[in-house]
Design a protein around this motif. Structure first.
Motif, PDB file in Angstrom:
ATOM      1  N   SER A  94       0.887  -1.326   0.179  1.00  0.00           N
ATOM      2  CA  SER A  94       0.091  -0.077  -0.079  1.00  0.00           C
ATOM      3  C   SER A  94       0.805   1.154   0.063  1.00  0.00           C
ATOM      4  O   SER A  94       2.065   1.142   0.461  1.00  0.00           O
ATOM      5  CB  SER A  94      -0.849  -0.073   1.272  1.00  0.00           C
ATOM      6  N   MET A  95       0.121   2.320  -0.360  1.00  0.00           N
ATOM      7  CA  MET A  95       1.137   3.745  -0.204  1.00  0.00           C
ATOM      8  C   MET A  95       1.349   3.881   1.188  1.00  0.00           C
ATOM      9  O   MET A  95       2.344   4.582   1.344  1.00  0.00           O
ATOM     10  CB  MET A  95       0.138   4.711  -0.930  1.00  0.00           C
ATOM     11  N   LEU A  96       0.647   3.691   2.203  1.00  0.00           N
ATOM     12  CA  LEU A  96       0.867   3.758   3.551  1.00  0.00           C
ATOM     13  C   LEU A  96       2.078   2.830   3.977  1.00  0.00           C
ATOM     14  O   LEU A  96       2.973   3.066   4.695  1.00  0.00           O
ATOM     15  CB  LEU A  96      -0.117   3.143   4.354  1.00  0.00           C
ATOM     16  N   ASP A  97       2.557   1.691   3.135  1.00  0.00           N
ATOM     17  CA  ASP A  97       3.733   0.938   3.440  1.00  0.00           C
ATOM     18  C   ASP A  97       4.917   1.861   3.170  1.00  0.00           C
ATOM     19  O   ASP A  97       5.965   1.905   3.693  1.00  0.00           O
ATOM     20  CB  ASP A  97       3.738  -0.331   2.599  1.00  0.00           C
ATOM     21  N   ALA A 107      16.195   4.835   1.336  1.00  0.00           N
ATOM     22  CA  ALA A 107      15.440   5.910   0.397  1.00  0.00           C
ATOM     23  C   ALA A 107      14.280   6.602   1.450  1.00  0.00           C
ATOM     24  O   ALA A 107      13.569   5.869   2.003  1.00  0.00           O
ATOM     25  CB  ALA A 107      14.978   5.464  -0.538  1.00  0.00           C
ATOM     26  N   HIS A 108      14.158   7.937   1.526  1.00  0.00           N
ATOM     27  CA  HIS A 108      13.190   8.629   2.082  1.00  0.00           C
ATOM     28  C   HIS A 108      11.771   8.255   1.314  1.00  0.00           C
ATOM     29  O   HIS A 108      11.841   8.342   0.279  1.00  0.00           O
ATOM     30  CB  HIS A 108      13.553   9.958   2.232  1.00  0.00           C
ATOM     31  N   PRO A 109      10.838   8.010   2.258  1.00  0.00           N
ATOM     32  CA  PRO A 109       9.483   8.103   1.637  1.00  0.00           C
ATOM     33  C   PRO A 109       9.147   9.118   0.640  1.00  0.00           C
ATOM     34  O   PRO A 109       8.428   8.709  -0.414  1.00  0.00           O
ATOM     35  CB  PRO A 109       8.538   7.854   3.022  1.00  0.00           C
ATOM     36  N   ASN A 110       9.397  10.286   1.009  1.00  0.00           N
ATOM     37  CA  ASN A 110       9.296  11.533   0.118  1.00  0.00           C
ATOM     38  C   ASN A 110       9.617  11.143  -1.316  1.00  0.00           C
ATOM     39  O   ASN A 110       9.146  11.611  -2.418  1.00  0.00           O
ATOM     40  CB  ASN A 110       9.504  12.706   0.619  1.00  0.00           C
ATOM     41  N   ILE A 125       1.918   6.187 -16.987  1.00  0.00           N
ATOM     42  CA  ILE A 125       1.811   4.654 -16.571  1.00  0.00           C
ATOM     43  C   ILE A 125       1.029   4.790 -15.162  1.00  0.00           C
ATOM     44  O   ILE A 125       1.891   5.310 -14.246  1.00  0.00           O
ATOM     45  CB  ILE A 125       3.193   4.037 -16.731  1.00  0.00           C
ATOM     46  N   PRO A 126       0.016   3.980 -15.026  1.00  0.00           N
ATOM     47  CA  PRO A 126      -0.419   3.957 -13.582  1.00  0.00           C
ATOM     48  C   PRO A 126       0.481   2.928 -12.862  1.00  0.00           C
ATOM     49  O   PRO A 126       0.814   2.105 -13.215  1.00  0.00           O
ATOM     50  CB  PRO A 126      -1.946   3.315 -14.078  1.00  0.00           C
ATOM     51  N   VAL A 127       0.256   3.400 -11.732  1.00  0.00           N
ATOM     52  CA  VAL A 127       1.029   2.681 -10.633  1.00  0.00           C
ATOM     53  C   VAL A 127       0.060   2.376  -9.710  1.00  0.00           C
ATOM     54  O   VAL A 127      -0.367   3.068  -8.982  1.00  0.00           O
ATOM     55  CB  VAL A 127       2.220   3.361  -9.830  1.00  0.00           C
ATOM     56  N   ILE A 128      -0.114   0.982  -9.564  1.00  0.00           N
ATOM     57  CA  ILE A 128      -1.449   0.509  -8.728  1.00  0.00           C
ATOM     58  C   ILE A 128      -0.889  -0.251  -7.318  1.00  0.00           C
ATOM     59  O   ILE A 128      -0.151  -1.222  -7.439  1.00  0.00           O
ATOM     60  CB  ILE A 128      -2.346  -0.290  -9.690  1.00  0.00           C
ATOM     61  N   PHE A 129      -1.201   0.404  -6.246  1.00  0.00           N
ATOM     62  CA  PHE A 129      -0.846  -0.302  -5.128  1.00  0.00           C
ATOM     63  C   PHE A 129      -2.088  -1.331  -4.635  1.00  0.00           C
ATOM     64  O   PHE A 129      -2.987  -0.838  -4.317  1.00  0.00           O
ATOM     65  CB  PHE A 129      -0.645   1.097  -4.016  1.00  0.00           C
ATOM     66  N   CYS A 130      -1.567  -2.270  -4.688  1.00  0.00           N
ATOM     67  CA  CYS A 130      -2.473  -3.459  -4.123  1.00  0.00           C
ATOM     68  C   CYS A 130      -2.270  -4.087  -2.837  1.00  0.00           C
ATOM     69  O   CYS A 130      -3.114  -5.126  -2.886  1.00  0.00           O
ATOM     70  CB  CYS A 130      -2.353  -4.464  -5.162  1.00  0.00           C
ATOM     71  N   CYS A 131      -1.675  -3.564  -2.033  1.00  0.00           N
ATOM     72  CA  CYS A 131      -1.720  -4.142  -0.476  1.00  0.00           C
ATOM     73  C   CYS A 131      -0.988  -5.156  -0.160  1.00  0.00           C
ATOM     74  O   CYS A 131      -0.410  -5.165   0.881  1.00  0.00           O
ATOM     75  CB  CYS A 131      -3.012  -3.806   0.184  1.00  0.00           C
TER      76      CYS A 131
END
Length: 174
Positions: A94-97, A107-110, A125-131
């Motif tokens: 997830s983006m939260l990860d 690497a910094h999350p930002n 290009i779509p980047v799809i976060f699938c958890c």
């Protein structure tokens, strides 16, 4: 008319299913798969693997490594991806990860979030976060099957024309 069954193409560089499940290829149980080298991405549909659809699968650590540490090589692959009608990156987190820095890289999350936004905007290009892996496999399968169904439906909408008849009509009208 029955539509032909979908055959999913798995890139030869994807690891075969093994004990290290997180790093191995999706299995797509119930679907026929073949292994074939893809120019970009890890999964496609037979008949559309050259410029139709391709999906790049990434684990969290692989994604961060690709977009930050191996950025130039990754962006070269994204250049190849531009020729596809549809190309996406499916990330098994997830983006939260990413925001919580739940990966091995320093690497910094930002930086990761910024590089993701740049990839989406610069390359479309779509980047799809699938958890997780299970959701990533399910979503990848859905993308591939929906793309295929739409292509088969569009092809079926075209009338079948007997070219011998068309040649005769053309000859008579001259």
């Amino acid at each position: 008319m029955q539509k032909p069954p979908i055959i999913i193409v798995v890139d030869t560089r994807e690891q075969l299913p093994s004990a290290r499940v997180s790093e191995s290829a999706y299995e797509f149980k119930g679907y026929q798969t073949i292994r074939q080298k893809l120019d970009a991405g890890d999964y496609s549909v037979q008949g559309y693997e050259v410029d139709g659809i391709s999906i790049e699968r990434k684990t969290l650590d692989d994604y961060v490594g690709s977009i930050i540490l191996n950025r130039e090589r990754f962006l070269r692959e994204m250049e190849l991806a531009r020729r596809y009608e549809f190309f996406a990156v499916v990330v098994e987190c997830s983006m939260l990860d990413i925001v919580k820095n739940v990966y091995r890289s320093l690497a910094h999350p930002n930086a990761v979030v910024g590089a993701t936004a740049a990839l989406m905007l610069d390359y479309h290009i779509p980047v799809i976060f699938c958890c997780n892996r299970k959701v990533g496999e399910m979503f990848t399968l859905r993308l591939l099957t929906k793309f295929y169904e739409r292509k088969v439906k569009a092809a079926a909408a075209w009338p079948v024309v007997d070219m011998g008849v068309m040649d005769e009509i053309t000859r008579r009208t001259k």
